[in-house]
Structure formats: C-alpha cells, structure tokens
Scaffold this motif. Sequence first.
Motif, mmCIF file in Angstrom:
data_model
loop_
_atom_site.group_PDB
_atom_site.id
_atom_site.type_symbol
_atom_site.label_atom_id
_atom_site.label_comp_id
_atom_site.label_asym_id
_atom_site.label_seq_id
_atom_site.Cartn_x
_atom_site.Cartn_y
_atom_site.Cartn_z
ATOM 1 N N ILE A 91 36.957 42.049 42.549
ATOM 2 C CA ILE A 91 36.447 40.595 42.763
ATOM 3 C C ILE A 91 37.258 39.417 42.685
ATOM 4 O O ILE A 91 37.452 38.583 43.415
ATOM 5 N N VAL A 92 38.094 39.590 41.695
ATOM 6 C CA VAL A 92 39.304 38.545 41.773
ATOM 7 C C VAL A 92 40.020 38.376 42.697
ATOM 8 O O VAL A 92 40.476 37.395 43.542
ATOM 9 N N GLU A 95 38.127 36.832 45.517
ATOM 10 C CA GLU A 95 38.156 35.158 45.057
ATOM 11 C C GLU A 95 39.446 34.699 45.581
ATOM 12 O O GLU A 95 39.294 33.554 46.024
ATOM 13 N N GLU A 167 35.733 34.995 55.722
ATOM 14 C CA GLU A 167 35.118 33.775 55.585
ATOM 15 C C GLU A 167 34.483 33.225 56.981
ATOM 16 O O GLU A 167 33.313 32.649 57.118
ATOM 17 N N THR A 205 31.311 36.278 45.667
ATOM 18 C CA THR A 205 32.516 35.936 45.526
ATOM 19 C C THR A 205 33.206 35.289 46.984
ATOM 20 O O THR A 205 33.756 34.217 47.114
ATOM 21 N N SER A 208 31.306 31.979 47.237
ATOM 22 C CA SER A 208 32.112 31.069 46.244
ATOM 23 C C SER A 208 33.269 30.488 47.032
ATOM 24 O O SER A 208 33.722 29.358 47.052
ATOM 25 N N ARG A 209 34.092 31.431 47.787
ATOM 26 C CA ARG A 209 35.246 30.970 48.522
ATOM 27 C C ARG A 209 34.880 29.935 49.656
ATOM 28 O O ARG A 209 35.702 28.836 49.789
ATOM 29 N N LYS A 212 33.983 26.399 48.474
ATOM 30 C CA LYS A 212 35.008 25.609 47.983
ATOM 31 C C LYS A 212 35.618 24.931 49.316
ATOM 32 O O LYS A 212 36.200 23.739 49.163
#
Length: 241
Positions: A91-92, A95, A167, A205, A208-209, A212
């Motif tokens: 996950i990290v 992210e 993305e 995740t 979330s990216r 941002k």
Amino acid sequence: MERSYHILVVDDHSEIRDLLKRFLLQHGLQVSVAADGTEMAKLMNHSHFDLIILDLMLPGKDGITLCKEIRAESDIPIIMLTALGEEIDKIVGLEVGADDYVAKPFNPRELLARIKSVLRRHFAIPNVTQQITTSPVQYQFSGWILNSTTRELTNPDGALITLTSTEFELLVAFLSHPNVVLSREDLLKLVQGRGADVYDRAVDTLISRLRKKIEADPKMPKLIKTIWGGGYQFSCEVKSL
C-alpha cells in the motif's frame, strides 16, 4: 514486444541484478543495473529508461524515498520489489507512486508479465474497458481539462499536472461515469492490467493519490466522494468533447 524498452534494475543483491539482467535480455529488453540510489541517479542522468524495477530495502535511501523523488520529477513506470510481503508495504508503495509491486521471492516470468503490462498501460492508448477506449478526446470538469490522447491534465490555472498511468486510467474511469456510484470491484474491472492479486485496498490508495492532485482539499473531497457502503462517486458535471 514491438520495440526494445530500456529497463533499470535497482537492487543491492548482485545475484538478483545478474539474474534479472540475463533473463530480461533474453526476452528482448535492454537492461542496466544499479546497486543503490546513488548508482541509479548516475545512470538516469546519462541514459533514458522506460521502466524502473526498484527494490524496497536498499542501503542509503530506501525504495520508498527513491520512488517519491522519482515521482516528483517523472511519470516513468516503477515496479517495486519487496521481500516483506506485507499488505501495508504494498500500500505504501502504491501511495508514493509505484505502478505495481512484486513480492520476493518471485518468478522472473511473473515479473516479465508485470513489466509488459505496465509498459502497455504507459505507452499505449489507455488500457481500460472498451467503453473507455472509445471515449472522447477531451474531458472538462470543474475548470480542469483532461486530454485522453496526450494524457495531459490541465488544472484551472492552466498548469499541467503529472499523472501516472494508473492514476490516468482511474481518472478516465470516473470521468466516463460521472455521478455514478462505483464500487471497488467496478473500478478494478474498469482499470485493467494490474494483475490477478490486486486487492480492494489498492483502489483506496490510488484514489488517495488522485485526490491529492485534483482536490482543493484532499481531506474534504468535493470531486471524488466516498459513498459509505457503496464505493466512490465522481460528483461533478463532466463535458465530453
């Protein structure tokens, strides 16, 4: 593959570097290797690469730090290698901008399949469902413009915003279904090519990216809304050109 892509392998284990170099060369790829971030930077300053295979645990700067630094300047595809195998580490990696991950020990053929998939997504026409591949050239939403041919995202001030291939595909999936509640399963079906072991949390995740990059306040999103118990909804008027 139609062309010979140049792959950079960054791993501090010489056996893994040598194995991957031999294997990938046998399958028509150009390969350079580096043992750490310092060697990686030197190679990137003098050569062009199409994809980076980046180990998570490296001496000096670790893979997460290096991934952040690369992603701040480039959308070059990145596949993370991790020996830890824990979901949180995957996950990290997602992210901070990795396009995919492979857990050690791995089968070189699996890694090759992931490489081909990520390269196809990055260099080809958006690799999503047929409904999306026949999408308009441009989408306009809340002052933003996304060109689905050039993959350029322009914010309301006219500045270009860099998107990774994943993305981009996620945003196209939302723009193709405005004001529709999409479950994680729906989004996984729309955004193809990440491999069979993609899990629901990966969608969170990635969203979330994306938040941002396109939300004024990612913590209180107005474009990509969370629908509790349902999934996500792109709550904005979208014009297709």
